[in-house]
Design a protein around this motif. Structure first.
Motif, PDB file in Angstrom:
ATOM      1  N   ILE A 104       5.846  -2.907   2.022  1.00 54.52           N
ATOM      2  CA  ILE A 104       5.037  -2.088   2.913  1.00 54.52           C
ATOM      3  C   ILE A 104       4.720  -2.876   4.184  1.00 54.52           C
ATOM      4  O   ILE A 104       4.030  -3.868   4.122  1.00 54.52           O
ATOM      5  CB  ILE A 104       3.747  -1.646   2.208  1.00 54.52           C
ATOM      6  CG1 ILE A 104       4.075  -0.788   0.991  1.00 54.52           C
ATOM      7  CG2 ILE A 104       2.847  -0.868   3.184  1.00 54.52           C
ATOM      8  CD1 ILE A 104       2.893  -0.480   0.102  1.00 54.52           C
ATOM      9  N   MET A 164       0.923   1.254   6.639  1.00 56.15           N
ATOM     10  CA  MET A 164       0.643   2.531   5.988  1.00 56.15           C
ATOM     11  C   MET A 164      -0.664   3.056   6.533  1.00 56.15           C
ATOM     12  O   MET A 164      -1.696   2.402   6.362  1.00 56.15           O
ATOM     13  CB  MET A 164       0.572   2.317   4.480  1.00 56.15           C
ATOM     14  CG  MET A 164       0.288   3.570   3.672  1.00 56.15           C
ATOM     15  SD  MET A 164       0.457   3.247   1.888  1.00 56.15           S
ATOM     16  CE  MET A 164      -0.823   2.028   1.643  1.00 56.15           C
ATOM     17  N   ILE A 174       5.126   5.679   5.110  1.00 54.96           N
ATOM     18  CA  ILE A 174       5.084   4.218   5.069  1.00 54.96           C
ATOM     19  C   ILE A 174       6.215   3.622   5.886  1.00 54.96           C
ATOM     20  O   ILE A 174       7.360   4.079   5.788  1.00 54.96           O
ATOM     21  CB  ILE A 174       5.174   3.706   3.614  1.00 54.96           C
ATOM     22  CG1 ILE A 174       3.947   4.162   2.819  1.00 54.96           C
ATOM     23  CG2 ILE A 174       5.301   2.186   3.563  1.00 54.96           C
ATOM     24  CD1 ILE A 174       4.035   3.864   1.338  1.00 54.96           C
ATOM     25  N   PRO A 210       8.208   5.748  10.108  1.00 58.34           N
ATOM     26  CA  PRO A 210       7.720   5.823   8.728  1.00 58.34           C
ATOM     27  C   PRO A 210       8.516   6.822   7.910  1.00 58.34           C
ATOM     28  O   PRO A 210       9.054   7.803   8.447  1.00 58.34           O
ATOM     29  CB  PRO A 210       6.263   6.277   8.901  1.00 58.34           C
ATOM     30  CG  PRO A 210       6.226   6.960  10.221  1.00 58.34           C
ATOM     31  CD  PRO A 210       7.225   6.275  11.085  1.00 58.34           C
ATOM     32  N   ASN A 267      -3.912  -1.259  -1.485  1.00 58.61           N
ATOM     33  CA  ASN A 267      -2.994  -0.156  -1.152  1.00 58.61           C
ATOM     34  C   ASN A 267      -3.141   0.997  -2.138  1.00 58.61           C
ATOM     35  O   ASN A 267      -2.149   1.561  -2.620  1.00 58.61           O
ATOM     36  CB  ASN A 267      -1.537  -0.639  -1.122  1.00 58.61           C
ATOM     37  CG  ASN A 267      -1.236  -1.502   0.079  1.00 58.61           C
ATOM     38  OD1 ASN A 267      -1.827  -1.330   1.148  1.00 58.61           O
ATOM     39  ND2 ASN A 267      -0.339  -2.443  -0.085  1.00 58.61           N
TER      40      ASN A 267
END
Length: 120
Positions: free
Chosen positions: A28, A31, A99, A106, A76
Protein backbone atom coordinates in the motif's frame (compact mmCIF):
# COMPACT_ATOMS: atom_id res chain seq x y z
CA UNK A 1 -0.49 -7.53 -3.98
CA UNK A 2 -3.15 -5.91 -1.80
CA UNK A 3 -5.84 -7.69 0.21
CA UNK A 4 -8.88 -6.48 2.10
CA UNK A 5 -9.99 -9.00 4.71
CA UNK A 6 -13.32 -8.56 6.46
CA UNK A 7 -14.61 -10.09 9.67
CA UNK A 8 -17.47 -9.70 12.11
CA UNK A 9 -20.60 -10.69 10.22
CA UNK A 10 -23.20 -13.07 11.55
CA UNK A 11 -26.77 -13.61 12.64
CA UNK A 12 -28.35 -11.10 15.02
CA UNK A 13 -31.86 -10.37 16.24
CA UNK A 14 -33.63 -7.14 15.31
CA UNK A 15 -32.42 -4.34 17.55
CA UNK A 16 -29.08 -6.01 18.08
CA UNK A 17 -25.57 -4.89 17.21
CA UNK A 18 -22.62 -6.11 15.18
CA UNK A 19 -19.18 -4.71 14.47
CA UNK A 20 -17.49 -5.33 11.14
CA UNK A 21 -13.75 -4.97 10.59
CA UNK A 22 -11.74 -4.74 7.39
CA UNK A 23 -7.97 -4.83 7.34
CA UNK A 24 -5.97 -3.82 4.27
CA UNK A 25 -2.55 -5.41 3.77
CA UNK A 26 0.15 -5.63 1.13
CA UNK A 27 2.01 -3.07 -0.96
CA UNK A 28 0.00 0.00 0.00
CA UNK A 29 1.54 3.27 -1.18
CA UNK A 30 -1.44 5.43 -0.27
CA UNK A 31 -5.06 4.90 0.69
CA UNK A 32 -7.51 7.73 1.25
CA UNK A 33 -11.19 6.78 1.43
CA UNK A 34 -12.31 3.45 2.85
CA UNK A 35 -15.91 2.38 2.71
CA UNK A 36 -18.53 -0.24 3.33
CA UNK A 37 -21.05 -1.35 0.72
CA UNK A 38 -23.82 -3.92 0.95
CA UNK A 39 -25.79 -6.02 -1.45
CA UNK A 40 -29.07 -7.71 -0.60
CA UNK A 41 -30.50 -10.52 -2.74
CA UNK A 42 -32.00 -9.13 -5.94
CA UNK A 43 -30.73 -5.62 -5.27
CA UNK A 44 -27.83 -3.52 -6.47
CA UNK A 45 -24.78 -2.96 -4.33
CA UNK A 46 -25.13 0.27 -2.38
CA UNK A 47 -22.83 2.49 -0.36
CA UNK A 48 -23.42 2.20 3.39
CA UNK A 49 -20.73 4.50 4.75
CA UNK A 50 -17.30 5.88 3.90
CA UNK A 51 -14.50 7.63 5.73
CA UNK A 52 -11.49 9.58 4.53
CA UNK A 53 -8.00 9.37 5.97
CA UNK A 54 -8.68 12.54 8.00
CA UNK A 55 -11.95 11.23 9.37
CA UNK A 56 -14.61 12.84 7.19
CA UNK A 57 -17.59 10.49 7.04
CA UNK A 58 -20.55 9.90 4.76
CA UNK A 59 -23.57 7.70 5.44
CA UNK A 60 -26.53 6.36 3.52
CA UNK A 61 -29.76 7.91 4.80
CA UNK A 62 -31.04 4.47 5.77
CA UNK A 63 -28.28 3.94 8.35
CA UNK A 64 -27.72 7.44 9.72
CA UNK A 65 -27.92 7.49 13.50
CA UNK A 66 -27.57 3.69 13.72
CA UNK A 67 -24.23 2.89 12.07
CA UNK A 68 -20.83 4.42 12.80
CA UNK A 69 -17.77 4.09 10.57
CA UNK A 70 -14.29 4.56 11.98
CA UNK A 71 -10.72 3.69 11.03
CA UNK A 72 -7.29 3.10 12.44
CA UNK A 73 -4.81 4.49 9.93
CA UNK A 74 -1.83 2.87 11.66
CA UNK A 75 -3.45 -0.54 11.16
CA UNK A 76 -5.00 0.22 7.72
CA UNK A 77 -8.27 -0.98 9.22
CA UNK A 78 -11.82 0.31 8.90
CA UNK A 79 -14.69 -0.58 11.20
CA UNK A 80 -18.46 -0.44 10.94
CA UNK A 81 -20.38 -0.42 14.21
CA UNK A 82 -23.98 -1.35 13.47
CA UNK A 83 -26.60 -0.74 16.15
CA UNK A 84 -30.39 -1.04 16.18
CA UNK A 85 -30.20 -3.50 13.32
CA UNK A 86 -33.30 -4.09 11.22
CA UNK A 87 -34.25 -7.03 8.97
CA UNK A 88 -33.75 -4.74 5.97
CA UNK A 89 -30.06 -4.45 6.92
CA UNK A 90 -29.65 -8.10 5.92
CA UNK A 91 -27.08 -8.25 3.12
CA UNK A 92 -23.55 -9.19 2.21
CA UNK A 93 -21.31 -6.35 3.38
CA UNK A 94 -18.21 -5.50 1.36
CA UNK A 95 -15.22 -3.38 2.28
CA UNK A 96 -13.85 -1.11 -0.44
CA UNK A 97 -10.79 1.08 -0.83
CA UNK A 98 -9.15 2.78 -3.82
CA UNK A 99 -5.47 2.06 -3.20
CA UNK A 100 -2.26 3.20 -4.86
CA UNK A 101 0.52 0.63 -4.91
CA UNK A 102 2.92 3.07 -6.58
CA UNK A 103 2.91 6.41 -8.39
CA UNK A 104 0.09 5.43 -10.76
CA UNK A 105 -3.66 5.78 -10.44
CA UNK A 106 -5.47 4.11 -7.53
CA UNK A 107 -7.10 0.74 -8.09
CA UNK A 108 -10.44 -0.21 -6.56
CA UNK A 109 -9.95 -3.10 -4.13
CA UNK A 110 -12.81 -5.10 -2.58
CA UNK A 111 -13.04 -7.51 0.30
CA UNK A 112 -14.55 -10.96 -0.05
CA UNK A 113 -17.78 -9.95 1.66
CA UNK A 114 -19.27 -10.90 5.01
CA UNK A 115 -22.88 -11.96 5.54
CA UNK A 116 -25.03 -9.99 7.97
CA UNK A 117 -28.43 -11.51 8.73
CA UNK A 118 -30.95 -9.74 10.95
CA UNK A 119 -33.75 -12.09 11.92
CA UNK A 120 -35.71 -13.26 14.92
Amino acid sequence: QVQLVESGGGLVQPGGSLRLSCAASGSIFSMNTMGWYRQAPGKQRELVASITSVGNTNYADSVKGRFTISRDNAKNTVYLQMNSLKPEDTAVYYCNAPIKTGWGKPYDYWGQGTQVTVSS
